[in-house]
Write a protein that holds these residues in place. Structure first.
Motif, PDB file in Angstrom:
ATOM      1  N   HIS A 181     -12.345  37.089  12.922  1.00  0.00           N
ATOM      2  CA  HIS A 181     -12.525  36.193  14.074  1.00  0.00           C
ATOM      3  C   HIS A 181     -13.021  36.963  15.295  1.00  0.00           C
ATOM      4  O   HIS A 181     -12.587  38.073  15.540  1.00  0.00           O
ATOM      5  N   ASN A 182     -13.884  36.318  16.077  1.00  0.00           N
ATOM      6  CA  ASN A 182     -14.335  36.936  17.321  1.00  0.00           C
ATOM      7  C   ASN A 182     -14.436  35.894  18.434  1.00  0.00           C
ATOM      8  O   ASN A 182     -15.409  35.151  18.512  1.00  0.00           O
ATOM      9  N   PRO A 183     -13.422  35.860  19.320  1.00  0.00           N
ATOM     10  CA  PRO A 183     -13.469  34.859  20.387  1.00  0.00           C
ATOM     11  C   PRO A 183     -14.397  35.263  21.541  1.00  0.00           C
ATOM     12  O   PRO A 183     -14.617  34.464  22.440  1.00  0.00           O
ATOM     13  N   SER A 184     -14.953  36.468  21.507  1.00  0.00           N
ATOM     14  CA  SER A 184     -15.760  36.914  22.650  1.00  0.00           C
ATOM     15  C   SER A 184     -17.212  36.497  22.575  1.00  0.00           C
ATOM     16  O   SER A 184     -17.966  36.780  23.507  1.00  0.00           O
ATOM     17  N   ALA A 185     -17.637  35.877  21.490  1.00  0.00           N
ATOM     18  CA  ALA A 185     -18.999  35.354  21.438  1.00  0.00           C
ATOM     19  C   ALA A 185     -19.119  34.367  20.294  1.00  0.00           C
ATOM     20  O   ALA A 185     -18.605  34.598  19.201  1.00  0.00           O
ATOM     21  N   THR A 245      -5.438  27.943  14.987  1.00  0.00           N
ATOM     22  CA  THR A 245      -4.692  26.799  15.504  1.00  0.00           C
ATOM     23  C   THR A 245      -4.835  26.664  17.009  1.00  0.00           C
ATOM     24  O   THR A 245      -5.202  25.605  17.526  1.00  0.00           O
ATOM     25  N   ASN A 246      -4.585  27.762  17.727  1.00  0.00           N
ATOM     26  CA  ASN A 246      -4.702  27.690  19.185  1.00  0.00           C
ATOM     27  C   ASN A 246      -6.137  27.425  19.613  1.00  0.00           C
ATOM     28  O   ASN A 246      -6.391  26.643  20.522  1.00  0.00           O
ATOM     29  N   ALA A 247      -7.070  28.101  18.926  1.00  0.00           N
ATOM     30  CA  ALA A 247      -8.472  27.925  19.293  1.00  0.00           C
ATOM     31  C   ALA A 247      -8.914  26.482  19.047  1.00  0.00           C
ATOM     32  O   ALA A 247      -9.698  25.926  19.806  1.00  0.00           O
ATOM     33  N   ASN A 248      -8.380  25.867  17.993  1.00  0.00           N
ATOM     34  CA  ASN A 248      -8.703  24.463  17.728  1.00  0.00           C
ATOM     35  C   ASN A 248      -8.157  23.543  18.812  1.00  0.00           C
ATOM     36  O   ASN A 248      -8.834  22.651  19.283  1.00  0.00           O
ATOM     37  N   TYR A 249      -6.893  23.766  19.171  1.00  0.00           N
ATOM     38  CA  TYR A 249      -6.325  22.956  20.251  1.00  0.00           C
ATOM     39  C   TYR A 249      -7.144  23.148  21.527  1.00  0.00           C
ATOM     40  O   TYR A 249      -7.428  22.207  22.255  1.00  0.00           O
ATOM     41  N   THR A 288     -20.469  22.935  16.875  1.00  0.00           N
ATOM     42  CA  THR A 288     -19.767  24.165  17.253  1.00  0.00           C
ATOM     43  C   THR A 288     -18.564  24.446  16.360  1.00  0.00           C
ATOM     44  O   THR A 288     -17.989  23.537  15.768  1.00  0.00           O
ATOM     45  N   GLY A 289     -18.230  25.722  16.270  1.00  0.00           N
ATOM     46  CA  GLY A 289     -16.969  26.117  15.647  1.00  0.00           C
ATOM     47  C   GLY A 289     -15.980  26.431  16.754  1.00  0.00           C
ATOM     48  O   GLY A 289     -16.254  26.200  17.927  1.00  0.00           O
ATOM     49  N   GLU A 290     -14.808  26.969  16.393  1.00  0.00           N
ATOM     50  CA  GLU A 290     -13.825  27.262  17.435  1.00  0.00           C
ATOM     51  C   GLU A 290     -14.011  28.662  18.023  1.00  0.00           C
ATOM     52  O   GLU A 290     -13.551  28.938  19.112  1.00  0.00           O
ATOM     53  N   PHE A 291     -14.680  29.551  17.289  1.00  0.00           N
ATOM     54  CA  PHE A 291     -15.048  30.862  17.826  1.00  0.00           C
ATOM     55  C   PHE A 291     -16.097  31.474  16.915  1.00  0.00           C
ATOM     56  O   PHE A 291     -16.474  30.869  15.901  1.00  0.00           O
ATOM     57  N   GLY A 292     -16.565  32.686  17.248  1.00  0.00           N
ATOM     58  CA  GLY A 292     -17.557  33.347  16.416  1.00  0.00           C
ATOM     59  C   GLY A 292     -16.896  34.344  15.483  1.00  0.00           C
ATOM     60  O   GLY A 292     -15.674  34.311  15.269  1.00  0.00           O
ATOM     61  N   GLN A 324     -10.516  31.433  24.304  1.00  0.00           N
ATOM     62  CA  GLN A 324      -9.435  32.286  24.809  1.00  0.00           C
ATOM     63  C   GLN A 324      -8.510  32.720  23.680  1.00  0.00           C
ATOM     64  O   GLN A 324      -7.577  33.467  23.906  1.00  0.00           O
ATOM     65  N   PHE A 325      -8.776  32.206  22.463  1.00  0.00           N
ATOM     66  CA  PHE A 325      -7.828  32.453  21.385  1.00  0.00           C
ATOM     67  C   PHE A 325      -8.524  32.997  20.140  1.00  0.00           C
ATOM     68  O   PHE A 325      -9.541  32.471  19.737  1.00  0.00           O
TER      69      PHE A 325
END
Lengths: 483, 466
Positions: free
Chosen positions: A404-408, A159-163, A387-391, A154-155
């Motif tokens: 950063h790409n949080p959509s995939a 930092t937010n994506a890690n949390y 896993t990572g926190e996003f793609g 969602q982030f």
């Protein structure tokens, strides 16, 4: 006396508790309070901390996994360069992405051209899963791996994506997934804490709050070990004469006992006594754990101890340590990334150089870990999560990076209860967005808990007037990847 | 006059959305007349006491409020009934008792306002009728929304028989062996109960089809029979569950969770076998494929151990094993199956002490003795733990002689012999472990020819050997 009495009646805060235990190894001692699971409710060591907490103890149903190894790929690995090949990027390399699809705002808003992957993909294993040249070793394990190409966050920011990934909430302060799992299951080993983070050199953005217990009792926070001669601060006794420490400790114990006799049973004093005892035990259990004397040369080689790359050797030591922790009944082990010269997996520029360095550091050790776990029969009761926190974006940031790409995001799991050789979820032709079977971080958490025998909807802790769970009000177990 | 025309037009074909919207406010509005009218009746009683006498002057307001709100309730209720989702007979009674309530309460309002004296307890009788009608109408309304069996579903049997309901059904025992499964009661009927009955029952008979019993199923729906024995193609029931999900006629409708492939297959098989109303499944000559599907549906393909409950272990035994260095974990909430782990122990174990573990014979399903200095002698004891599903004796000094003791572990699914000295006896023992799925032999004395032989004997067995 009455003043002192008042003081003792007050419930101890975490800070005060740590303060009491600070005689060297206090905070770690607290962590090791988790005893083996008691069969009958009652005199468990844990009840000293919070008598009601062991109501939650033990799996809800027959677990598949007894431990989780969480291989955290800090910074966000690019999916289209690792596990999600997109021929269309090669075809349209250098064209303007805005003419092809709607481009969301990115963090640095420096959208370049469509960027083809600098690495070739090949199919591996009986399942024929495609893997890029970045991971030649992991590629040999694909028949044990369930690949998810459809994770989202969602982030869009670390930092937010890690949390979010670690605690199920983008804001600081929630209990980490490892805390929830040890809270639900306890630890098997009296001498080692149940939730361990192996620090490879990079603490993820967001800091130690990624590994904290939040509102759960303090004993469920991670303890952080470094691979090396001094894995934990003060683990070697300061006293030059061995006897001296024992005498000190027994004197303190005698004083504490006397106090107990005077003021009656007080949790804080009782736990202080057992903290000292357990920390004392850790002085022998931890060095035994981190010395690899009994490991054969072949095993060490398998992990990459003989690599020329110091980062590969470093991560190899972490992976081997992870296996040794699994053997010792530790529930949740997270490995953070080594500090290679090109920063974490966060290649906003110089994708080729940075991803290659990061991949080289982790590829062989991870494959070695999977193979070693498998031949020892440990993989059937250990869940390995990568896993990572996003793609990352399929188009360039600047000329040769990816934003950063949080959509995939591509991630994989292997081991206990996982259907090896499966590919789940799909992204569009550019690998930009998920178009089939989206998996949220909550779904990932629900699935991890499910494999540990926990119903994620039933493991709750009352805080702020609400029964709170790791998955909040979300999360579905991803049944399609389960054996 | 107009009102009754409106009321009598009955169910229209396509009520507009706005009417249905108002209709759905009915459940809210009905509580106003109930409250006001009961309150009015209570106040009427209290005014018999001198202290409450003054209230008499205001009582007509309460009756008035009751009657007006009843009117609104009737109106909204009528809109709701237009959707046609309800049992017609009950709707009819509910509607007209509601209208009666409105009329009675209006009369009450009038005589209270005018302070008219009725002869022979007239007013008290009228109030009594109103109170009764409130309860009666309310009860019918409850039946409409929750179904007529809702109220007494959990009532004791004595009360149920008073209202003419059959005794509570004793739920069928969970099937634990395939031979005891009744084809209709244990296989077909549960599928319909889970997926169809919410829309096809006595009160809510979509398509005029009731799927709560075999007899009603066979009566069919508005288009006639839905099950034609021995002819799946002619059976509307089968057609509808096999259509593409997006088709209008697909059942279950409204995006409810469809039947699983196995369930559909089973229903087809049942129709093709004359759609019997009872009889043992296994006596209908099912073929292998359908047997495996049915086992899956009944959950019998999982390890049958988990179908029975084991008793809790004795505390003394747990304590004694814990003192010897075992860690014992409960593996599930609703049963007492256990795991015993000795691999973390700092103490070593004696053969004598180890015997205690036999007292957990029923409960123990996982046993981890990795690197525990155990020898062949111990395996003799382990061979008696017949419920074991997972056994780890890796990194111990164990030879062929010891392995022979394990041939009776019929539940064993995973056997870890990593870094042990076993070799030839594998060929004798392993084929006897019929449920074995994973075998770990790395670092043992086994060789390629043994491994190949084992693979030939059991193709499904995964052998990890490198």
């Amino acid at each position: 006396m009455s003043k002192y009495h008042n003081f003792m009646q007050k419930p101890l805060s975490r800070r005060e508790m740590l303060d009491i235990c600070k005689g060297g190894f206090g905070s770690l001692a607290l962590l090791s309070l988790l005893g083996p699971l008691p069969l009958s409710c009652g005199q468990s060591e844990r009840s000293i901390i919070n008598p009601s907490s062991n109501l939650n103890l033990g799996p809800h149903f027959l677990p598949k996994a007894k431990s989780i190894i969480f291989l955290y790929m800090d910074g966000g690995v690019s999916q289209v360069d690792s596990f999600d090949p997109k021929p269309r990027l090669t075809k349209e390399n250098g064209e303007d992405p805005r003419k092809k699809f709607k481009v969301d705002a990115t963090q640095f808003d420096n959208v370049g051209k469509i960027l083809k992957s600098p690495w070739e993909f090949k199919q591996y294993g009986e399942c024929g899963m495609p893997v890029s040249e970045l991971f030649p070793h992991i590629a040999t394990c694909v028949d044990d791996i369930a690949l998810i190409r459809s994770m989202t966050s969602q982030f869009p920011e670390h930092t937010n994506a890690n949390y979010f990934l670690h605690t199920g909430s983008g804001l600081q302060g929630r209990p980490s997934m490892g805390s929830w799992i040890t809270y639900g299951l306890g630890s098997e080993n009296k001498n080692i804490p149940g939730y361990v983070v192996l620090d490879g050199g990079l603490i993820p953005p967001g800091g130690l709050d990624n590994f904290k217990n939040g509102f759960l009792p303090a004993s469920y926070q991670a303890s952080i070990l470094r691979a090396g001669p001094q894995p934990i601060a003060n683990i070697k006794p300061k006293e030059s004469i061995p006897n001296l420490q024992e005498q000190k400790l027994s004197f303190i114990k005698a004083l504490d006992k006397k106090q107990l006799a005077e003021i009656g049973e007080v949790d804080a004093v009782e736990s202080a006594i057992s903290n000292y005892e357990l920390a004392y035990k850790m002085q022998s259990s931890i060095p035994e754990l981190t010395e690899f004397k009994e490991e054969s040369k072949a095993t060490k080689k398998l992990y990459g101890f003989e690599s020329d790359d110091p980062h590969t050797r470093g991560y190899a030591a972490q992976c081997l340590l992870a296996r040794r922790l699994v053997e010792r009944g530790v529930r949740f082990i997270e490995l953070t990334c080594p500090k290679v010269s090109a920063d974490r997996w966060d290649q906003h520029g110089n994708l080729k150089d940075g991803h290659e360095k990061n991949a080289h550091a982790v590829d062989q050790p991870i494959a070695g870990l999977l193979k070693d776990l498998k031949s020892r029969g440990l993989l059937e009761e250990t869940l390995v999560v990568w896993t990572g926190e996003f793609g990352r974006t399929p188009f360039a940031q600047g000329s040769n990076g990816r934003d950063h790409n949080p959509s995939a995001c591509s991630m994989w799991m292997a081991g206990a209860g996982i259907k090896g050789g499966t590919i789940f979820g799909r992204t569009d032709e550019y690998g930009y967005r998920v178009i089939e079977n989206e998996v949220s971080v909550h779904d990932l958490h629900a699935t991890m808990m499910h494999l540990m025998g926990i119903n994620h909807e039933h493991l709750t802790f009352r805080f702020g007037g609400r029964d709170i769970r790791l998955t909040d009000v979300h999360g579905h177990v991803i049944k399609d990847i389960l054996a | 006059m107009e009102l009754s025309i409106l009321l009598n037009t009955g169910v229209t074909e396509n009520p507009s959305d706005i009417l249905i919207f108002f209709g759905r406010i009915h459940p809210l509005v009905v509580h106003f007349p109930i409250g006001f009218l009961i309150l009015a009746a209570l106040v009427e009683i209290t005014t018999k006491w001198a202290k409450f006498q003054p209230l008499k002057n205001y009582i007509h307001y309460l009756w008035g409020l009751g009657s007006i709100s009843a009117l609104f309730a009737i109106l909204f209720g009528y809109f709701l009934s237009l959707s046609g989702d309800y049992n017609e007979n009950t709707v009819f009674l509910h509607k007209w008792s509601g209208v009666a309530l409105f009329l009675f309460s209006s009369i009450c309002y009038y005589i209270s306002k005018r302070q008219i004296k009725l002869p022979f307890y007239g007013k008290s009788i009228l109030i009594l009728i109103i109170v009764f009608t409130v309860f009666y109408t309310g009860h019918l309304g409850g039946n409409l929304t929750h179904g007529s069996t809702y109220l007494f579903e959990y009532a004791p049997n004595s009360i149920r028989s008073l209202v003419g309901m059959p005794k509570k059904e004793i739920p069928r025992k969970k099937v634990t062996v395939l031979d005891s499964a009744d084809v209709y009661l244990d296989l077909i009927s549960p599928i319909m109960n889970n997926r169809c009955v919410s829309c096809h029952n006595q009160d809510k008979k979509k398509g005029d089809l009731d799927l709560t019993s075999y007899a009603n199923l066979m009566k069919g729906g508005e288009n006639g029979d839905v099950i034609i024995p021995n002819d799946t193609e002619a059976s509307d029931f089968y057609r509808r569950i096999t259509l593409p999900e997006s088709h209008d006629d697909f059942m279950p409708s409204e995006g409810k969770k469809p039947l699983t492939k196995n369930e559909v297959l089973l229903i087809g098989w049942w129709i093709n076998n004359n759609a019997p109303s009872n009889g043992y499944f296994s006596q209908l000559n099912p073929d292998k494929e359908i047997i495996s599907k049915v086992k899956n549906i009944l959950g019998l393909d999982k390890n049958s151990l988990f179908n029975k409950k084991v008793s809790p272990p004795k505390k003394e035994i747990i304590d004694s094993l814990s003192n010897q260095g075992f860690i014992l974990n409960k593996l599930m909430k609703d049963n007492y199956y256990l795991e015993a782990n000795f691999s973390l122990s700092e103490k070593s174990i004696t053969p004598k002490g180890f015997e205690t573990i036999l007292q957990l014979k029923d409960q123990l399903i996982w046993l981890n003795l990795n690197h525990s200095n155990i020898t062949d002698e111990y395996l003799m004891k382990i061979g008696q733990l017949e419920n074991l599903i997972k056994l780890n004796v890796s990194r111990n000094n164990i030879s062929d002689k010891g392995l022979m003791h394990l041939s009776d572990l019929q539940n064993l699914e995973s056997l870890n012999l990593y870094e042990t000295n076993v070799s030839d006896s594998l060929l004798t023992v392993i084929p006897k472990l019929i449920n074995l799925k994973r075998l770990y032999l790395s670092g043992s004395k086994a060789n390629d020819s043994i491994i190949n032989e084992l693979k030939k004997k059991n193709e499904k067995l995964r052998i990890i050997f490198d």
